[in-house]
Design a protein around this motif. Structure first.
Motif, PDB file in Angstrom:
ATOM      1  N   SER A 107       0.856  -1.187   0.000  1.00 15.42           N
ATOM      2  CA  SER A 107       0.000   0.000   0.000  1.00 15.42           C
ATOM      3  C   SER A 107       0.891   1.235   0.000  1.00 15.42           C
ATOM      4  O   SER A 107       2.055   1.178   0.398  1.00 15.42           O
ATOM      5  CB  SER A 107      -0.905   0.001   1.235  1.00 15.42           C
ATOM      6  N   GLN A 142      -6.880  -0.947   7.401  1.00 16.20           N
ATOM      7  CA  GLN A 142      -6.997   0.510   7.321  1.00 16.20           C
ATOM      8  C   GLN A 142      -8.072   1.052   8.270  1.00 16.20           C
ATOM      9  O   GLN A 142      -7.864   2.048   8.952  1.00 16.20           O
ATOM     10  CB  GLN A 142      -7.253   0.943   5.864  1.00 16.20           C
ATOM     11  N   ASP A 143      -9.188   0.333   8.342  1.00 12.19           N
ATOM     12  CA  ASP A 143     -10.251   0.744   9.271  1.00 12.19           C
ATOM     13  C   ASP A 143      -9.744   0.741  10.707  1.00 12.19           C
ATOM     14  O   ASP A 143      -9.957   1.690  11.464  1.00 12.19           O
ATOM     15  CB  ASP A 143     -11.438  -0.243   9.206  1.00 12.19           C
ATOM     16  N   ALA A 153      -6.770   0.948  11.842  1.00 10.80           N
ATOM     17  CA  ALA A 153      -5.790   2.014  12.080  1.00 10.80           C
ATOM     18  C   ALA A 153      -6.494   3.364  12.206  1.00 10.80           C
ATOM     19  O   ALA A 153      -6.166   4.184  13.075  1.00 10.80           O
ATOM     20  CB  ALA A 153      -4.778   2.055  10.940  1.00 10.80           C
ATOM     21  N   ARG A 154      -7.484   3.592  11.363  1.00  8.68           N
ATOM     22  CA  ARG A 154      -8.182   4.879  11.369  1.00  8.68           C
ATOM     23  C   ARG A 154      -8.863   5.112  12.712  1.00  8.68           C
ATOM     24  O   ARG A 154      -8.715   6.156  13.325  1.00  8.68           O
ATOM     25  CB  ARG A 154      -9.195   4.938  10.222  1.00  8.68           C
ATOM     26  N   VAL A 155      -9.566   4.087  13.178  1.00  9.13           N
ATOM     27  CA  VAL A 155     -10.284   4.209  14.446  1.00  9.13           C
ATOM     28  C   VAL A 155      -9.331   4.581  15.581  1.00  9.13           C
ATOM     29  O   VAL A 155      -9.655   5.373  16.453  1.00  9.13           O
ATOM     30  CB  VAL A 155     -11.017   2.879  14.768  1.00  9.13           C
ATOM     31  N   ASP A 197      -6.428   6.018  15.204  1.00 13.08           N
ATOM     32  CA  ASP A 197      -5.603   7.154  14.815  1.00 13.08           C
ATOM     33  C   ASP A 197      -4.130   6.772  14.621  1.00 13.08           C
ATOM     34  O   ASP A 197      -3.221   7.400  15.163  1.00 13.08           O
ATOM     35  CB  ASP A 197      -5.739   8.256  15.877  1.00 13.08           C
ATOM     36  N   ARG A 254      -0.964   5.264  11.784  1.00  9.08           N
ATOM     37  CA  ARG A 254      -0.582   5.115  10.375  1.00  9.08           C
ATOM     38  C   ARG A 254      -0.504   3.622  10.074  1.00  9.08           C
ATOM     39  O   ARG A 254      -0.165   2.818  10.946  1.00  9.08           O
ATOM     40  CB  ARG A 254       0.780   5.769  10.120  1.00  9.08           C
ATOM     41  N   LEU A 259       1.602  -1.054  11.920  1.00 12.63           N
ATOM     42  CA  LEU A 259       0.913   0.085  12.528  1.00 12.63           C
ATOM     43  C   LEU A 259       1.943   0.952  13.220  1.00 12.63           C
ATOM     44  O   LEU A 259       2.840   0.434  13.897  1.00 12.63           O
ATOM     45  CB  LEU A 259      -0.103  -0.421  13.560  1.00 12.63           C
ATOM     46  N   ALA A 264      -6.293  -1.376  17.815  1.00 17.99           N
ATOM     47  CA  ALA A 264      -6.268  -1.696  16.381  1.00 17.99           C
ATOM     48  C   ALA A 264      -5.940  -3.166  16.164  1.00 17.99           C
ATOM     49  O   ALA A 264      -6.538  -3.839  15.313  1.00 17.99           O
ATOM     50  CB  ALA A 264      -5.239  -0.813  15.670  1.00 17.99           C
TER      51      ALA A 264
END
Ligand SMILES: Cc1cc2nc3c(=O)[nH]c(=O)nc-3n(C[C@H](O)[C@H](O)[C@H](O)COP(=O)(O)OP(=O)(O)OC[C@H]3O[C@@H](n4cnc5c(N)ncnc54)[C@H](O)[C@@H]3O)c2cc1C
Lengths: 513, 404
Positions: free
Chosen positions: B224, B305-306, B308-310, B312, B314, B330, B341
């Motif tokens: 990615s 990705q979800d 990690a987003r939750v 906060d 990378r 992560l 995560a």
């Protein structure tokens, strides 16, 4: 490339084989009767066999010299039913033996006297086909060929291809880690299994392996494959399917001697080519195959090589041209190219019929299965010839020459007093010669009952003791296929010359090569 | 093995380190000691799964090294377990051969024995198989000093149980891997690497299309990136065949909207080096390995990705796309964020039938989240195997806790 209906390998002799090892907790025959009653109540009554005539169908595998009639045969139809039968055996302390098609060539599915045979023959369903991820989940009784048939229309296939593939089952393939003519490039069953459902000897059901190519922890999947039914019964198997190669090229090259053919094989390997298959047949083997199948092999040659390359067209064609040159450089006297798929099938039909075809040139024969480092082929063939001459017997040779897997066929006549004993001795001596040459007593047929006594030639006491620790973890009471793989005094008696590590070998200064 | 180290004294505080030079010495060390023991090779993968707290003894295989045999004609070699993969490859290259294994830790000095114990592999697994497919014999030393061998020096061999499979992935919890026999492959005459931009969905489609084609690429990898991601596809073969395969696969992937270009040899080398580094990650990251169905790539990358987003964080996902193996890294954020995560990603991946292995994390995470997920159906069996091979539980205690 099929040889339908040619799975009876050895001419039955009426000599009983050595008595199989009986477990110490041998139960009286009445235990068998009680168990049968109990199982009839749990499974449909017609799926428990106790009638002597029908039991006889299960008394041996492809090695018909060893025969034992079991107390009963159970025909479960699901994982739960297998677990139920195993649980009943465990409770009663009765040993059991799993059985697929009974084509094994090491007495692996030989029943235990007063024990149970669990036949997986009725578990023949395809459970799942995942074309996108190129895998398929099947019950253990599905035959090797039927796996490929189910997905052939999608250009997929199951790579391991034992000559018995139209009959033998995936369960048996798992247990023996079976290979075939194409394992030089594609490997064995272990390289083509993602996951299995197992029934353990305590009747618990576990999954080993999984969807992913990596699992967390020890590779139990790999430890069970090749364990000859002594650790667990596989009740479903997820196999890996391969995309059919774009091109396949096959040739047969004749040579004036097996040594010259061996040189050609070495030349091919040295050129960095990994053929899909390299098979060698000697004059006797060719004579038998031709009598049986008329596949067009030359009758006046000392040895023939079947070389097959596959892969992307460009790569395959380039390699094939090199193979042709190498064969000619090594002195090939005649080259035959498979012009079309039919001719290729015919060539393979001839090769795969080799074992069964021996009946054409000898009343009886033993099939041997040893492995040597390929580079020692010439030496081994010469030694084998001397040994055969000493025994006054003929030995025909067919082998997977690429990976050094020899299948010497010791020809004899059971009607001549003493010949079968001499034949058996010669066959065993050949397997043990393979070990002396740095190889193995078995490349694909397994140890089973037949070679348990040769194990100490290959492994030290500690090696075997540690392997038994693994068995103890799976099967502490020793009820799953007892008497196989490991030598026992009762089966083997006192045999001379067990394995000893040479002091220099122990010091890491020499190797058994 | 130096004098002072031959007699480990587990009763004294702290960790003793021994460096046996032969199998016999390793056996002597183990039979002559008690207490917990950690086997260490190149120390490149020591953090995988549960941590082994303060072992009494470290058996370091650095000096248990050297190529014992190499038989080019038979395409086999045997090595002492502490031989680094790089050293082995150097020696084999002279004969135009290699052990067809390219794990990301190779350049950091991963040893052959360590690689078997972890089961790690690299991009080439697609064509050549993983280490479990390449090992044909093994010598192990059990906790009590018992030496056992299985397999042998020939490629085809079904005599006895395959102990190499048992130690594969065991992370030092069952026995010391002391010697390894491997099958070799000819070095390809030529390799060409192609690259092209692709997002996770395109990478999935590309991997599946390549698998369904007869092209037989050697590696299909994806990583990615801020702007979606990048595919790396390698073809091994002869001068002519590589060109033909390159043309076909470029055409095939163009149909999926992925434009491939061939890399020059030096560019390919650095692309693969960067790719390996992206799998290894660094000390302050949480690195999770997820292996599932190849068709689930986009789904699993999305889950990562979800998660990690939750929290906060990378996230970078690096995939062996055609094999369905993904490394999720992560970074940033707080330890609680990493724990959260990891839990979310693990839950989602296990639901999809994937396996999840925690490869790296900072010590602060240890109290916050289990190293392993829920036990597999084989946990009881694993416990019994552990009890048979290591009855006193001295080999890497904690590694697979709480499974066994
Ligand atoms: C003519 C001929 C040619 C052959 N050619 C080859 C060849 O080219 N390559 C090769 O490798 N072999 C070959 N074989 C040997 C044999 O076919 C294989 O070993 C095959 O895999 C056995 O399968 P089967 O179903 O007949 O098993 P069986 O003979 O019924 O059983 C074999 C072993 O598997 C165990 N078993 C069976 N099912 C299960 C299960 N579900 N779970 C756990 N254990 C189980 C049994 O207990 C036994 O120990 C050949 C045999 C013949 C007769």
């Amino acid at each position: 490339m099929e040889d339908r209906g040619t799975v009876t390998v050895l001419t039955p002799t009426d000599q009983p084989g050595p008595a199989p090892e009986t477990p110490t907790h041998l139960s009286p025959p009445t235990a068998g009767a009680a168990l049968a009653d109990q199982l009839r109540a749990q499974l449909a009554p017609d799926r428990i066999i106790t009638d002597l005539t029908r039991l006889r169908t299960y008394e041996c595998d492809g090695i018909t010299g060893y025969r034992v009639v079991p107390a009963l045969v159970a025909l479960p139809e699901s994982t739960d039913e297998v677990a139920l039968v195993v649980a009943a055996c465990a409770r009663a302390g009765v040993p059991y033996v799993a059985r697929g098609a009974g084509t094994g060539l090491s007495g692996g599915a030989l029943p235990v006297a007063d024990g149970v045979v669990i036949s997986l023959a009725r578990m023949r369903r395809v459970l799942d086909v995942d074309l996108v991820n190129q895998r398929m989940t099947v019950e253990p009784g599905v035959t090797n060929s039927d796996i490929t048939k189910a997905v052939a229309a999608h250009d997929l296939y199951f790579a391991p291809d034992p000559s018995s593939q139209t009959v033998c089952t995936i369960g048996g393939n798992i247990a023996e880690n079976s290979g075939g003519a194409h394992c030089m490039k594609y490997g064995f069953t272990t390289n083509h299994v993602h996951a299995m459902t197992l029934v353990l000897p305590d009747a618990s059901v576990v999954t080993v392996g999984g969807d992913g190519a990596e699992q967390v922890g020890p590779d139990l999947r790999g430890a069970v494959i090749g364990s000859e039914g002594t650790l667990a019964i596989a009740t479903s198997v997820t196999v890996r399917l391969l995309r059919k190669p774009e091109a396949v090229r096959t040739l047969v090259a004749d040579f004036a001697s097996a040594e010259a053919a061996g040189e050609a094989v070495s030349g091919i390997i040295a050129a960095g080519i990994i053929p899909a298959a390299v098979e060698m047949l000697d004059a006797l083997a060719i004579e038998a195959c031709e009598a049986a199948v008329h596949a067009g092999y030359s009758l006046d040659t000392a040895a023939a090589l079947v070389v097959e390359l596959d892969g992307p067209t460009a790569e395959c064609d380039e390699g094939f041209a090199r193979v042709e040159e190498i064969c000619l450089e090594a002195g090939a006297t005649h080259l035959r190219f498979a012009a079309d798929p039919d001719e290729r099938m015919l060539i393979w039909k001839g090769r795969k019929a080799a074992f069964a075809a021996m009946g054409r040139i000898s009343p009886d024969y033993f099939v041997q299965d040893g492995v040597i480092p390929r580079t020692r082929l010439g030496e081994v063939l010469a030694r084998m010839q001397v040994m055969a001459d000493d025994a006054g017997l003929r030995v025909a040779n067919v082998f997977h020459a690429g990976d050094g897997n020899l299948h010497p066929l010791v020809l004899y006549d059971a009607a001549v007093p003493g010949e079968s004993e001499r034949g058996e001795h010669l066959s065993t001596a050949i397997a043990e010669l393979c070990v002396e040459m740095g190889g193995s007593i078995t490349g694909e047929h397994g140890v089973g009952t037949d070679k348990a006594c040769s194990m100490p030639k290959m492994f030290s006491e500690d090696d075997l003791a540690v392997m038994k620790r693994l068995r103890a973890a799976f099967d502490p009471d020793g009820i799953s296929n007892p008497g196989k793989i490991f030598p026992t005094p009762r089966l083997c008696g006192e045999r001379p010359g067990p394995y000893r590590v040479h002091p220099l070998e122990a010091a890491g200064l020499i190797e058994r090569m | 093995m130096t004098e002072s180290l031959t007699q480990p004294r587990p009763e004294t505080a702290g960790t003793g380190v021994v460096r046996p030079t032969t199998v016999a010495e390793a056996a002597q060390v183990l039979s002559g000691s008690t207490g917990s023991v950690l086997f260490r090779g190149g120390a490149t993968q020591l953090d995988w799964a549960g941590r082994v707290p303060d072992p009494d003894l470290v058996v370091d295989t650095t000096d248990l090294s050297g190529v014992l045999t190499h038989n080019p004609g038979d395409m086999t070699a045997s090595v002492r377990a502490g031989t680094t993969l790089i050293a082995l490859q150097d020696q084999l290259a002279g004969a135009g051969q290699w052990l067809a294994l390219d794990p990301p830790t190779a350049s950091a000095g991963a040893t052959v024995g360590g690689l078997l114990a972890t089961g790690d592999s690299g991009p080439s697994r697609l064509r050549y198989g993983g280490i479990r497919d390449l090992v044909i014999g093994v010598t192990i030393v059990l906790a009590d000093g018992t030496v056992a061998r299985s397999g042998g020096h020939v490629i085809k061999n079904v005599a006895g149980y395959d102990l190499a499979k048992l130690v594969h992935g065991s992370l030092g919890s069952l026995a010391l891997v002391a010697e390894v026999v491997v099958r070799l492959h000819p070095l390809p005459e030529r390799s060409v690497t192609f690259t092209g931009d692709a997002d996770a969905a395109q990478a999935t489609a590309a991997a599946l299309a390549l698998a369904a084609s007869p092209l037989e690429p050697a590696a299909v990898e994806w990583a990615s990136a801020a702007d979606a991601g990048r595919l790396l596809v390698r073809v091994d073969g002869t001068e002519a065949s590589v060109d033909a395969a390159g043309r076909s696969l470029t055409e095939l992937l163009a149909g999926l909207g992925v434009t491939l270009t061939a890399l020059s040899a030096p560019d390919a080398t650095s692309a693969w080096q960067a790719h390996a580094a992206a799998v290894v990650g660094s000390d302050d990251e949480t690195v999770v390995r997820v292996a599932g169905l190849p068709s689930d790539l986009a789904d699993l990358a999305g889950s990562a990705q979800d998660a990690a987003r939750v929290a906060d964080l990378r996230v970078v996902v690096v995939s062996s796309a055609a094999l369905g193996m993904h490394t999720v890294r992560l970074s940033g954020g707080s330890p609680t964020g990493h724990a959260q995560a990891l839990t979310q990603l693990r839950g989602r991946a296990l639901e999809r039938g994937a396996s999840v292995l925690l490869r790296r994390r900072s010590p602060e995470l240890d109290g916050l989240v289990e190293a392993l997920g829920p036990p597999p159906s084989s946990a009881d069996l694993l416990r019994r195997i552990k009890a048979e091979f290591d009855p006193t539980g001295r080999c890497a205690p904690g590694r697979f806790s709480p499974w066994f």
